[in-house]
Design a protein around this motif. Structure first.
Motif, PDB file in Angstrom:
ATOM      1  N   CYS A  82       0.836  -1.199   0.000  1.00 36.63           N
ATOM      2  CA  CYS A  82       0.000   0.000   0.000  1.00 36.63           C
ATOM      3  C   CYS A  82       0.877   1.258   0.000  1.00 36.63           C
ATOM      4  CB  CYS A  82      -0.926  -0.027   1.209  1.00 36.63           C
ATOM      5  SG  CYS A  82      -2.022   1.389   1.308  1.00 36.63           S
ATOM      6  N   ARG A  86      -8.605  -2.371  -5.931  1.00 32.75           N
ATOM      7  CA  ARG A  86      -7.504  -2.661  -5.021  1.00 32.75           C
ATOM      8  C   ARG A  86      -6.425  -3.513  -5.661  1.00 32.75           C
ATOM      9  NH1 ARG A  86      -8.980  -5.694   0.025  1.00 32.75           N
ATOM     10  NH2 ARG A  86      -6.749  -5.683   0.236  1.00 32.75           N
ATOM     11  N   ARG A  87      -6.814  -4.461  -6.491  1.00 32.72           N
ATOM     12  CA  ARG A  87      -5.818  -5.366  -7.077  1.00 32.72           C
ATOM     13  C   ARG A  87      -4.891  -4.648  -8.039  1.00 32.72           C
ATOM     14  NH1 ARG A  87     -10.450  -6.432 -10.112  1.00 32.72           N
ATOM     15  NH2 ARG A  87     -10.068  -6.234 -12.352  1.00 32.72           N
ATOM     16  N   SER A 136      -4.472  -0.917  -7.868  1.00 29.96           N
ATOM     17  CA  SER A 136      -3.851   0.204  -7.165  1.00 29.96           C
ATOM     18  C   SER A 136      -2.886  -0.259  -6.085  1.00 29.96           C
ATOM     19  CB  SER A 136      -4.919   1.101  -6.546  1.00 29.96           C
ATOM     20  OG  SER A 136      -5.598   0.439  -5.505  1.00 29.96           O
ATOM     21  N   ALA A 196      -3.658  -0.710  -2.917  1.00 32.48           N
ATOM     22  CA  ALA A 196      -3.996  -0.133  -1.618  1.00 32.48           C
ATOM     23  C   ALA A 196      -4.584  -1.198  -0.697  1.00 32.48           C
ATOM     24  CB  ALA A 196      -5.003   1.007  -1.797  1.00 32.48           C
ATOM     25  N   CYS A 197      -4.379  -1.017   0.604  1.00 31.55           N
ATOM     26  CA  CYS A 197      -4.991  -1.934   1.557  1.00 31.55           C
ATOM     27  C   CYS A 197      -6.477  -1.599   1.682  1.00 31.55           C
ATOM     28  CB  CYS A 197      -4.287  -1.851   2.902  1.00 31.55           C
ATOM     29  SG  CYS A 197      -4.434  -0.257   3.726  1.00 31.55           S
ATOM     30  N   CYS A 198      -7.216  -2.436   2.373  1.00 36.70           N
ATOM     31  CA  CYS A 198      -8.671  -2.303   2.447  1.00 36.70           C
ATOM     32  C   CYS A 198      -9.072  -0.983   3.126  1.00 36.70           C
ATOM     33  CB  CYS A 198      -9.252  -3.489   3.207  1.00 36.70           C
ATOM     34  SG  CYS A 198     -11.025  -3.552   3.193  1.00 36.70           S
ATOM     35  N   GLN A 256      -8.219   1.936   0.797  1.00 30.95           N
ATOM     36  CA  GLN A 256      -9.041   1.936  -0.411  1.00 30.95           C
ATOM     37  C   GLN A 256     -10.405   2.570  -0.134  1.00 30.95           C
ATOM     38  OE1 GLN A 256      -8.107   1.133  -3.460  1.00 30.95           O
ATOM     39  NE2 GLN A 256     -10.083   1.325  -4.439  1.00 30.95           N
TER      40      GLN A 256
END
Length: 80
Positions: free
Chosen positions: A18, A49-50, A52, A54-56, A59
């Motif tokens: 991230c 997310r997959r 970018s 970023a973590c949850c 995101q």
């Protein structure tokens, strides 16, 4: 000869880390257009997310910030 059970991998999967966690970002501001543009595709869609990486938690913050920035016309809804 290769068994049918074993499939050949054509790429090596490397999980992305991230960007916000690396920088130590606690809050994503909707007025920070430069940061938000990194999470928007060329046609104006929010990157998943997959892609970018970023973590949850971040995101969700990114999505809310992009939606707020669109409402106050800092970012266009559709680029083109």
């Amino acid at each position: 000869m290769e068994n049918n059970n074993q499939q050949k991998k054509y790429f090596d999967f490397q999980p992305k880390s991230c960007l916000c966690c690396k920088k130590g970002v606690l809050h994503i501001d909707h007025k920070d257009v430069e940061l938000l543009n990194t999470f928007i595709s060329y046609n104006g869609k929010i990157k998943p997310r997959r892609i970018s990486g970023a973590c949850c938690k971040h995101q969700r913050m990114i999505q809310n910030a992009i939606k707020r920035a669109r409402l106050i016309a800092l970012i266009p809804f559709v680029k083109g």
